[in-house]
Scaffold this motif. Structure first.
Motif, PDB file in Angstrom:
ATOM      1  N   VAL A 278      11.773  -2.237  -1.058  1.00 54.70           N
ATOM      2  CA  VAL A 278      10.868  -2.113  -2.197  1.00 54.70           C
ATOM      3  C   VAL A 278      11.658  -1.621  -3.408  1.00 54.70           C
ATOM      4  O   VAL A 278      12.350  -0.606  -3.337  1.00 54.70           O
ATOM      5  CB  VAL A 278       9.715  -1.134  -1.898  1.00 54.70           C
ATOM      6  CG1 VAL A 278       8.750  -1.084  -3.077  1.00 54.70           C
ATOM      7  CG2 VAL A 278       8.983  -1.538  -0.625  1.00 54.70           C
TER       8      VAL A 278
ATOM      9  N   VAL B  73      -1.085  -0.668  -4.942  1.00 56.14           N
ATOM     10  CA  VAL B  73      -0.290  -0.567  -3.713  1.00 56.14           C
ATOM     11  C   VAL B  73      -1.111  -0.935  -2.485  1.00 56.14           C
ATOM     12  O   VAL B  73      -0.593  -1.551  -1.544  1.00 56.14           O
ATOM     13  CB  VAL B  73       0.286   0.855  -3.573  1.00 56.14           C
ATOM     14  CG1 VAL B  73       1.019   1.020  -2.238  1.00 56.14           C
ATOM     15  CG2 VAL B  73       1.231   1.157  -4.727  1.00 56.14           C
ATOM     16  N   GLU B  74      -2.391  -0.604  -2.479  1.00 54.57           N
ATOM     17  CA  GLU B  74      -3.222  -0.886  -1.307  1.00 54.57           C
ATOM     18  C   GLU B  74      -3.322  -2.387  -1.050  1.00 54.57           C
ATOM     19  O   GLU B  74      -3.120  -2.849   0.090  1.00 54.57           O
ATOM     20  CB  GLU B  74      -4.615  -0.293  -1.506  1.00 54.57           C
ATOM     21  CG  GLU B  74      -5.537  -0.487  -0.304  1.00 54.57           C
ATOM     22  CD  GLU B  74      -6.905   0.155  -0.504  1.00 54.57           C
ATOM     23  OE1 GLU B  74      -7.774  -0.026   0.378  1.00 54.57           O
ATOM     24  OE2 GLU B  74      -7.104   0.827  -1.531  1.00 54.57           O
TER      25      GLU B  74
ATOM     26  N   ALA C  23       4.803   3.247  -2.874  1.00 50.54           N
ATOM     27  CA  ALA C  23       4.938   1.950  -2.220  1.00 50.54           C
ATOM     28  C   ALA C  23       5.960   2.012  -1.086  1.00 50.54           C
ATOM     29  O   ALA C  23       5.752   1.415  -0.021  1.00 50.54           O
ATOM     30  CB  ALA C  23       5.332   0.896  -3.241  1.00 50.54           C
ATOM     31  N   ARG C  24       7.044   2.710  -1.310  1.00 50.17           N
ATOM     32  CA  ARG C  24       8.052   2.818  -0.246  1.00 50.17           C
ATOM     33  C   ARG C  24       7.495   3.558   0.960  1.00 50.17           C
ATOM     34  O   ARG C  24       7.815   3.231   2.116  1.00 50.17           O
ATOM     35  CB  ARG C  24       9.295   3.505  -0.796  1.00 50.17           C
ATOM     36  CG  ARG C  24      10.134   2.583  -1.676  1.00 50.17           C
ATOM     37  CD  ARG C  24      11.317   3.290  -2.298  1.00 50.17           C
ATOM     38  NE  ARG C  24      12.226   2.319  -2.929  1.00 50.17           N
ATOM     39  CZ  ARG C  24      13.230   2.647  -3.745  1.00 50.17           C
ATOM     40  NH1 ARG C  24      13.474   3.935  -4.016  1.00 50.17           N
ATOM     41  NH2 ARG C  24      13.986   1.705  -4.271  1.00 50.17           N
TER      42      ARG C  24
ATOM     43  N   ALA D  37       0.112  -3.804  -0.035  1.00 51.43           N
ATOM     44  CA  ALA D  37       0.458  -3.494   1.348  1.00 51.43           C
ATOM     45  C   ALA D  37      -0.192  -4.484   2.311  1.00 51.43           C
ATOM     46  O   ALA D  37       0.426  -4.925   3.285  1.00 51.43           O
ATOM     47  CB  ALA D  37       0.047  -2.069   1.683  1.00 51.43           C
TER      48      ALA D  37
ATOM     49  N   VAL E 185       1.748  -7.691   2.112  1.00 50.35           N
ATOM     50  CA  VAL E 185       3.041  -7.579   2.799  1.00 50.35           C
ATOM     51  C   VAL E 185       2.858  -7.669   4.308  1.00 50.35           C
ATOM     52  O   VAL E 185       3.636  -8.337   5.006  1.00 50.35           O
ATOM     53  CB  VAL E 185       3.746  -6.260   2.412  1.00 50.35           C
ATOM     54  CG1 VAL E 185       4.963  -6.013   3.297  1.00 50.35           C
ATOM     55  CG2 VAL E 185       4.162  -6.297   0.945  1.00 50.35           C
ATOM     56  N   ARG E 186       1.820  -7.025   4.810  1.00 48.92           N
ATOM     57  CA  ARG E 186       1.577  -7.089   6.258  1.00 48.92           C
ATOM     58  C   ARG E 186       1.311  -8.519   6.703  1.00 48.92           C
ATOM     59  O   ARG E 186       1.729  -8.935   7.791  1.00 48.92           O
ATOM     60  CB  ARG E 186       0.390  -6.185   6.628  1.00 48.92           C
ATOM     61  CG  ARG E 186       0.702  -4.702   6.594  1.00 48.92           C
ATOM     62  CD  ARG E 186      -0.401  -3.888   7.259  1.00 48.92           C
ATOM     63  NE  ARG E 186      -1.671  -3.991   6.550  1.00 48.92           N
ATOM     64  CZ  ARG E 186      -2.053  -3.173   5.579  1.00 48.92           C
ATOM     65  NH1 ARG E 186      -1.241  -2.195   5.183  1.00 48.92           N
ATOM     66  NH2 ARG E 186      -3.226  -3.316   4.989  1.00 48.92           N
TER      67      ARG E 186
ATOM     68  N   ALA F  68       4.320   3.553   1.801  1.00 51.92           N
ATOM     69  CA  ALA F  68       3.300   2.690   2.402  1.00 51.92           C
ATOM     70  C   ALA F  68       3.891   1.472   3.103  1.00 51.92           C
ATOM     71  O   ALA F  68       3.213   0.852   3.924  1.00 51.92           O
ATOM     72  CB  ALA F  68       2.315   2.232   1.330  1.00 51.92           C
ATOM     73  N   LEU F  69       5.139   1.132   2.770  1.00 54.28           N
ATOM     74  CA  LEU F  69       5.758  -0.082   3.306  1.00 54.28           C
ATOM     75  C   LEU F  69       7.080   0.239   3.992  1.00 54.28           C
ATOM     76  O   LEU F  69       8.158  -0.194   3.560  1.00 54.28           O
ATOM     77  CB  LEU F  69       5.980  -1.089   2.172  1.00 54.28           C
ATOM     78  CG  LEU F  69       4.716  -1.573   1.452  1.00 54.28           C
ATOM     79  CD1 LEU F  69       5.073  -2.356   0.197  1.00 54.28           C
ATOM     80  CD2 LEU F  69       3.868  -2.419   2.385  1.00 54.28           C
TER      81      LEU F  69
END
Length: 396
Positions: A78, A44-45, A69-70, A48, A51-52, A72-73
């Motif tokens: 997601v 996930v890290e 994940a949801r 993320a 995605v950014r 974090a984003l």
């Protein structure tokens, strides 16, 4: 037209946090491609951060980290379904998912009429005719990403398949091409030191056993509609020639270049919109901008070519055996290899036990017709059988 020149065209990357996925995003960054969707596993890290940077419309993760994940984003859709990502209308789907989990997204993308840049080896190794049926249903297209298969594609562009006498894939020979003669004492650490390529642990061990080349032989035959007898392997330690095609008039064409996976990735993505709809349906593609600084790559040095040593590396011969038999044997071989490699990395079996496990599984594989159902059944059976063998040091 390349993606960089296509108005609004984008890519979806499945397996975005793996080796091929991250290098695909390197190319996207340099070319300015729009990334419409990402599918990842549990990292996930890293996801993320991707995605950014690329701001995709849709993201998929392993179900086990969906809530994380949801969180974090925020503000990003997601899900836990790479099939939906593969079906999202886009320019090209890059499938870099390893293992059988990559099959369903490949099938979905082809049935949805997508152009697929394919790095999921298992799609053509275990389910080739099912994948081509999916392409026929939806009009999807395929161009391989592996450096060898993309090299073959480039050599075949503008040629007629009836003129092909042989396709030749090159192998680095892995870390043990010079020895030792007895490989029984090889450690995982030694086997993971690949001399040419930077890859994940499974592919790196497969390269050390030459199983990776065996899987590529089966994949090549499936991609280009060739019998295995027309797909050869030569050990080329410099890893600069990636593939060659010998024609019936005796002439040869070869594709060569630096050991940088971003080059075949870029070519495959550019070629995918006019890629193959059936085996050997090779068409050309305009090339996009340069990747990296390879225009100054020098053509220097000595290039060597050797026959593979099937006595020291029996996995290559086992791959030919499974590919020639067809049916369910490629599925069983692929599954057993995944189990055997994991067992070797865990210290459960030795390096030379890997081919012993594979051979026993092939000996025991039941006969049958390949369908989506039997594929799943034999995959599960082969994994269980390989685990039994690994638990007994490769013997049972």
């Amino acid at each position: 037209m390349s993606l960089s020149e296509g108005a609004g065209r984008g890519i979806a990357v499945l397996g975005s946090t793996g080796s091929i996925g991250t290098q695909t995003l390197d190319v996207a960054r340099g070319r300015g491609w729009r990334v419409t969707a990402l599918a990842a596993g549990r990292n996930v890290e890293l996801l993320a951060a991707q995605v950014r940077e690329f701001r995709p419309e849709l993201v998929s993760v392993d179900a086990g980290v969906l809530a994380q994940a949801r969180e974090a984003l925020p503000g990003v859709r997601v899900i836990a379904d790479p099939v939906e990502v593969a079906s999202l209308p886009t320019g090209v789907v890059v499938n870099a998912m390893s293992g059988l989990i990559g099959l369903a997204p490949t099938r979905a993308a082809l049935e949805a009429g997508q152009a697929v840049a394919l790095a999921t080896k298992e799609a053509m190794v275990t389910a080739a005719h099912l994948m081509w049926e999916a392409a026929a249903v939806g009009g999807g297209r395929v161009v391989p990403i592996d450096s060898e298969h993309t090299g073959v594609f480039q050599c075949l562009t503008g040629e007629d398949m009836v003129d092909v006498a042989e396709v030749i894939l090159t192998a680095s020979g892995g870390p043990f091409r010079e020895g030792p003669a007895d490989l029984s004492g090889v450690t995982p650490e030694q086997a993971l030191r690949h001399p040419s390529w930077s890859m994940g642990p499974k592919v790196t061990i497969d390269s050390a056993t030459l199983m990776n080349k065996g899987l590529e032989v089966m994949e090549c035959a499936s991609l280009y509609g060739l019998p295995l007898s027309q797909v050869g392997v030569v050990v080329h330690p410099q890893s600069l020639i990636h593939a060659a095609v010998r024609f019936r008039d005796g002439s040869l064409k070869a594709q060569f270049g630096p050991t940088d996976m971003r080059l075949p990735i870029a070519y495959a993505v550019d070629a995918a919109p006019t890629g193959m709809t059936r085996p050997g349906d090779v068409r050309g593609a305009r090339r996009g901008r340069e990747v990296g600084t390879h225009l100054g790559w020098p053509m220097r040095g000595t290039w060597e070519f050797r026959e593979p040593d099937l006595d020291r590396f029996p996995c290559l011969g086992l791959a030919y055996r499974a590919g020639e038999a067809g049916g369910l044997l490629p599925v069983a071989l692929n599954a057993a290899d995944e189990v055997a490699v994991d067992a070797f990395l865990a210290g459960q079996i030795g390096f030379t036990d890997i081919p012993r496990v594979l051979e026993r599984v092939l000996d025991d594989t039941p006969a049958g017709t390949l369908t989506w159902d039997t594929l799943a059944e034999v995959d599960a059976w082969a994994r269980t059988r390989a685990q039994e063998l690994a638990a007994n040091g490769g013997r049972a």
